[in-house]
Design an enzyme around this catalytic site. Structure first.
Site: not given
Ligand code: C6P
Length: 418
Positions: A134, A211, A214, A237, A376
């Site tokens: 991202h 990261d 997600q 999220k 993104c």
């Protein structure tokens, strides 16, 4: 991740109608039709427990924290610090000092880049990122490239969207000081083997930043088992509020890092001659934080754990398999981007002859919310030869019936457009 049989699960291991009833927004209509919300990778909807704890905080407790001796300030401080411990438990961090509240994953990565990066990197050092990152895990390193003269190297992907692990190993030279990779790709759904990447990075003398934006909504995460040096994620999220997220860092790393932003809350003593800083994690939390949001996020984390994250994940995989099959059967000219084994519940796709934006606008008219665009993640879309995709992403409250509505909507839109 779970012993449940993803492929054959026709119903979730929980009462889905009762779960849906916990999400007030799912009762609403869009353009005169029941909302089918399939944009969960952008942000998920919030259960009553999260909405109510934030509402209750403003009605009964609201005060600034760590500053007042009065009752409300004490209670607000206690609730905020309790949330930190809930998040510690959620990712199995060794200490609540390792949980730094940020505005989200983006701010957490910028914090590491500007604090750890500026203190530890010099011209010629390399940061490895993957092709599927991202922008939040690309641009902060590009800023350091400008500021310090570091180099960014890119780990390529294979045709199915999985990481090219052989090239990763070759790229891991002594010049690499940090590997910055996503655990789950928002554009492809690929799930990266973080424990292996971390082991190999460490063997090569590099640190790893993960990261997890997600990942945390869909799988239980144990930062100690992964051996991540830094792990970042956003609250919104994972059924929590916007404006709050977490930077996890190993205590000795955070301890050695200079503060990033200066101001109130992050100091021990200030004079014009010399200022000393607060201990962890407050050193990195300048100014009045998002207090209600932290409390809401703590509740979201507990809510997910109480339901059983493996149960949520198993159901999302069933939805993914069912939706992928239905789409392939019903939609000629369909191309799904990202087919890596064990991928997360994200379907990024293009339909021959139909622009992604038109798909998004027209399915919305039928009550179905999906995301369209570059997500993104422009580099990976460019690599796969497209500018934009349509993306459906699932959460624990989605149903097979909603998948049917979604596929029927796409079929109708396709007929209109072609
Ligand atoms: N992806 C999506 O629709 P923030 O904005 O800080 O909460 O999260 C940024 C971010 C970082 N990493 C990954 C893998 C992400 O998916 C995101 C956010 C959203 O896919 C908005 S672009």
């Amino acid at each position: 991740m779970t012993e449940l049989d993803f492929e054959n699960l026709q119903q979730p291991n929980y009462d889905i109608q009762a779960l849906r009833a916990e999400f007030p927004i799912l009762q609403r209509q869009v353009h005169g039709r029941p909302l089918v919300y399939l944009d969960n990778a952008a942000t998920s909807q919030k259960p009553r427990a999260v909405i109510e704890v934030m509402d209750d905080y403003y009605r009964h407790t609201n005060a600034n924290i760590h500053r007042g001796l009065h009752c409300l300030s004490q209670e607000a401080t206690d609730a905020h610090e309790a949330a930190r411990r809930q998040l510690q438990k959620f990712i199995n961090a060794a200490s609540s000092k390792e949980i730094v509240f940020t505005r989200g994953a983006t701010e957490a990565i910028n914090l590491v880049a500007q604090s750890w990066g500026r203190a530890n990197l010099k011209a010629g050092d390399q940061v490895l990122v993957s092709m599927m990152e991202h922008h939040a895990n690309i641009v902060p390193w590009q800023q350091l490239e400008e500021q310090l003269g570091i180099e960014i190297k890119v780990i390529p992907i294979l045709d199915d969207g999985s990481l090219d692990l052989a090239v990763y190993q070759q790229l891991l030279t002594e010049r690499v000081k940090l590997v910055a990779v996503t655990q789950v790709s928002n554009a492809l759904g690929t799930v990266n083997p973080i424990a292996q990447l971390a082991r190999e990075a460490h063997d090569a003398g590099a640190l790893i930043l993960v990261d997890g934006a997600q990942a945390v909504p869909h799988q239980a995460v144990d930062v100690q088992a992964l051996d991540a040096d830094f792990y970042v994620f956003s609250g919104h999220k994972m059924y929590g509020p916007t404006g709050i997220g977490v930077l996890y860092g190993k205590e000795q790393l955070l301890e050695a890092m200079p503060p990033w932003q200066g101001g109130g809350e992050m100091i021990e003593k200030v004079s014009f001659e010399k200022t000393t800083f607060a201990g962890l994690p407050h050193k990195f939390e300048a100014g009045t934080p998002a207090i209600a949001e932290a409390i809401g996020l703590g509740v979201a984390a507990d809510w997910m754990q109480a339901l059983g994250i493996s149960h949520l994940a198993a159901w999302e995989h069933s939805l993914l398999h069912y939706a992928s099959e239905q789409m392939q059967a019903e939609l000629p000219g369909l191309r799904i981007l990202g087919q890596a084994p064990g991928k997360a519940a994200v379907i990024s796709f293009v339909l021959e002859g139909a622009h992604a934006q038109d798909l998004g606008l027209l399915t919305d008219q039928l009550g179905v919310a999906i995301r369209t665009g570059h997500h993104c993640a422009m580099p990976v879309l460019h690599h796969l030869g497209v500018d934009a995709t349509a993306r459906a992403s699932f959460a624990a409250y989605n149903t097979l019936e909603e998948v049917d509505v979604f596929v029927a909507a796409l079929k109708r839109v396709r007929e209109m457009l072609l």
